[in-house]
Design a protein around this motif. Structure first.
Motif, mmCIF file in Angstrom:
data_model
loop_
_atom_site.group_PDB
_atom_site.id
_atom_site.type_symbol
_atom_site.label_atom_id
_atom_site.label_comp_id
_atom_site.label_asym_id
_atom_site.label_seq_id
_atom_site.Cartn_x
_atom_site.Cartn_y
_atom_site.Cartn_z
ATOM 1 N N VAL A 1 46.282 48.854 27.647
ATOM 2 C CA VAL A 1 45.140 48.212 28.282
ATOM 3 C C VAL A 1 44.281 49.292 28.937
ATOM 4 C CG1 VAL A 1 44.450 46.606 30.101
ATOM 5 C CG2 VAL A 1 46.463 46.112 28.739
ATOM 6 N N THR A 2 43.042 49.441 28.471
ATOM 7 C CA THR A 2 42.151 50.411 29.108
ATOM 8 C C THR A 2 41.170 49.732 30.063
ATOM 9 O OG1 THR A 2 40.634 50.293 27.247
ATOM 10 C CG2 THR A 2 42.284 52.050 27.206
ATOM 11 N N ARG A 3 40.893 48.437 29.820
ATOM 12 C CA ARG A 3 39.989 47.689 30.706
ATOM 13 C C ARG A 3 40.721 46.444 31.195
ATOM 14 N NH1 ARG A 3 34.548 46.760 31.993
ATOM 15 N NH2 ARG A 3 34.063 44.556 32.265
ATOM 16 N N GLN A 4 40.630 46.198 32.483
ATOM 17 C CA GLN A 4 41.246 45.007 33.059
ATOM 18 C C GLN A 4 40.345 44.493 34.171
ATOM 19 O OE1 GLN A 4 45.219 45.491 34.661
ATOM 20 N NE2 GLN A 4 45.576 43.311 34.694
ATOM 21 N N THR A 5 40.243 43.164 34.265
ATOM 22 C CA THR A 5 39.423 42.527 35.293
ATOM 23 C C THR A 5 40.224 41.428 35.971
ATOM 24 O OG1 THR A 5 37.380 42.962 34.090
ATOM 25 C CG2 THR A 5 37.294 41.234 35.740
ATOM 26 N N CYS A 6 40.032 41.313 37.262
ATOM 27 C CA CYS A 6 40.628 40.237 38.047
ATOM 28 C C CYS A 6 39.525 39.631 38.903
ATOM 29 C CB CYS A 6 41.731 40.784 38.945
ATOM 30 S SG CYS A 6 42.361 39.588 40.147
ATOM 31 N N ARG A 7 39.452 38.313 38.899
ATOM 32 C CA ARG A 7 38.560 37.606 39.817
ATOM 33 C C ARG A 7 39.438 36.649 40.620
ATOM 34 N NH1 ARG A 7 35.466 34.956 36.500
ATOM 35 N NH2 ARG A 7 36.535 32.985 36.796
ATOM 36 N N ILE A 8 39.323 36.737 41.917
ATOM 37 C CA ILE A 8 40.156 35.916 42.781
ATOM 38 C C ILE A 8 39.276 35.281 43.851
ATOM 39 C CG2 ILE A 8 40.785 37.917 44.200
ATOM 40 C CD1 ILE A 8 43.595 36.633 44.504
ATOM 41 N N THR A 9 39.500 33.992 44.089
ATOM 42 C CA THR A 9 38.758 33.264 45.110
ATOM 43 C C THR A 9 39.702 32.989 46.278
ATOM 44 O OG1 THR A 9 37.409 32.245 43.403
ATOM 45 C CG2 THR A 9 37.346 31.226 45.581
ATOM 46 N N LEU A 10 39.243 33.325 47.477
ATOM 47 C CA LEU A 10 40.079 33.262 48.675
ATOM 48 C C LEU A 10 39.402 32.436 49.762
ATOM 49 C CD1 LEU A 10 40.671 37.101 48.775
ATOM 50 C CD2 LEU A 10 42.351 35.414 48.017
ATOM 51 N N ASP A 11 40.216 31.754 50.541
ATOM 52 C CA ASP A 11 39.732 31.052 51.727
ATOM 53 C C ASP A 11 40.558 31.489 52.936
ATOM 54 O OD1 ASP A 11 37.676 29.612 50.588
ATOM 55 O OD2 ASP A 11 38.818 27.755 50.388
ATOM 56 N N PRO A 12 40.199 32.629 53.557
ATOM 57 C CA PRO A 12 40.869 32.972 54.802
ATOM 58 C C PRO A 12 40.576 31.897 55.852
ATOM 59 C CG PRO A 12 39.695 34.858 53.907
ATOM 60 C CD PRO A 12 39.254 33.649 53.131
ATOM 61 N N CYS A 13 41.584 31.500 56.588
ATOM 62 C CA CYS A 13 41.422 30.427 57.571
ATOM 63 C C CYS A 13 40.626 30.859 58.797
ATOM 64 C CB CYS A 13 42.785 29.875 57.987
ATOM 65 S SG CYS A 13 43.639 29.046 56.630
ATOM 66 N N VAL B 1 36.441 37.940 45.028
ATOM 67 C CA VAL B 1 36.601 39.365 44.761
ATOM 68 C C VAL B 1 36.722 39.542 43.254
ATOM 69 C CG1 VAL B 1 38.023 41.413 45.153
ATOM 70 C CG2 VAL B 1 37.828 39.663 46.943
ATOM 71 N N THR B 2 35.909 40.424 42.697
ATOM 72 C CA THR B 2 36.031 40.799 41.293
ATOM 73 C C THR B 2 36.394 42.271 41.260
ATOM 74 O OG1 THR B 2 34.378 39.169 40.663
ATOM 75 C CG2 THR B 2 34.894 40.887 39.052
ATOM 76 N N LEU B 3 37.527 42.564 40.652
ATOM 77 C CA LEU B 3 38.064 43.917 40.581
ATOM 78 C C LEU B 3 38.139 44.304 39.110
ATOM 79 C CD1 LEU B 3 39.357 46.170 42.362
ATOM 80 C CD2 LEU B 3 41.539 44.989 42.044
ATOM 81 N N THR B 4 37.548 45.449 38.740
ATOM 82 C CA THR B 4 37.519 45.878 37.346
ATOM 83 C C THR B 4 37.937 47.338 37.231
ATOM 84 O OG1 THR B 4 35.711 44.352 36.867
ATOM 85 C CG2 THR B 4 36.076 46.113 35.280
ATOM 86 N N ALA B 5 38.844 47.586 36.299
ATOM 87 C CA ALA B 5 39.218 48.956 35.927
ATOM 88 C C ALA B 5 38.713 49.159 34.504
ATOM 89 C CB ALA B 5 40.723 49.135 35.984
ATOM 90 N N ASP B 6 37.909 50.194 34.305
ATOM 91 C CA ASP B 6 37.350 50.485 32.987
ATOM 92 C C ASP B 6 37.400 51.992 32.777
ATOM 93 O OD1 ASP B 6 36.120 50.389 30.550
ATOM 94 O OD2 ASP B 6 34.232 49.539 31.278
ATOM 95 N N GLY B 7 38.286 52.434 31.875
ATOM 96 C CA GLY B 7 38.468 53.868 31.685
ATOM 97 C C GLY B 7 39.062 54.484 32.930
ATOM 98 N N THR B 8 38.302 55.355 33.592
ATOM 99 C CA THR B 8 38.784 55.993 34.815
ATOM 100 C C THR B 8 38.077 55.464 36.063
ATOM 101 O OG1 THR B 8 37.184 57.790 34.618
ATOM 102 C CG2 THR B 8 39.345 58.130 33.590
#
Length: 145
Positions: free
Chosen positions: A1-13, A86-93
């Motif tokens: 896997v060279t590219r990975q993306t995570c999108r997470i929705t959070l509700d801090p109280c 939060v959208t977190l993306t790793a692409d290459g370096t």
């Protein structure tokens, strides 16, 4: 896997934006490109410090054999409250993150760093050291690609 993306929705109280119960270094790490056996990968950290009363610090991190190192300067973040995405993306370096909040339209925060030891792992890691009850964070949605 060279590219990975995570999108997470959070509700801090915690409504005002401090996210955690006390300013004692409580944090939330969201990581991708993660090897769960060696605890190695990359992510974003939200941490409550005494520096801000109604905000948290946010920065990108590298996990290496369980040791966490900051890989970009910390920023004040006022978006870590109910409605945070939060959208977190790793692409290459390159590791990049976008923090937004559906309740504060047209405001977003961008973080970018070079991954010192880019890898091909495809795992995910989430660690929350905060309190429960009125200081909890509800994870509403996680999308991984």
């Amino acid at each position: 896997v060279t590219r990975q993306t995570c999108r997470i929705t959070l509700d801090p109280c915690k409504g005002p934006g401090q996210g955690f119960g006390s300013a004692t270094g409580q944090y939330l790490d969201i990581c991708i490109k993660f090897d769960t056996r060696t605890l190695t990968g990359y992510g974003i950290r939200f941490i409550r410090t005494p520096d801000y009363d109604h905000a948290v610090e946010v920065y990108l991190v590298e996990y290496s054999a369980g040791t966490v190192t900051r890989i970009c300067p910390p920023q004040r973040c006022d978006l870590f409250k109910r409605g945070c995405t939060v959208t977190l993306t790793a692409d290459g370096t390159v590791l990049s993150a976008t923090v937004s909040n559906r309740n504060i339209p047209e405001t977003r925060q961008e973080l970018t760093a070079t991954m010192p030891h880019a890898n091909t792992c495809g795992g995910f890691h989430l660690q929350h050291t905060g309190s429960i009850g009125a200081s909890a964070t509800v994870v509403k949605e996680i999308f991984l690609k």
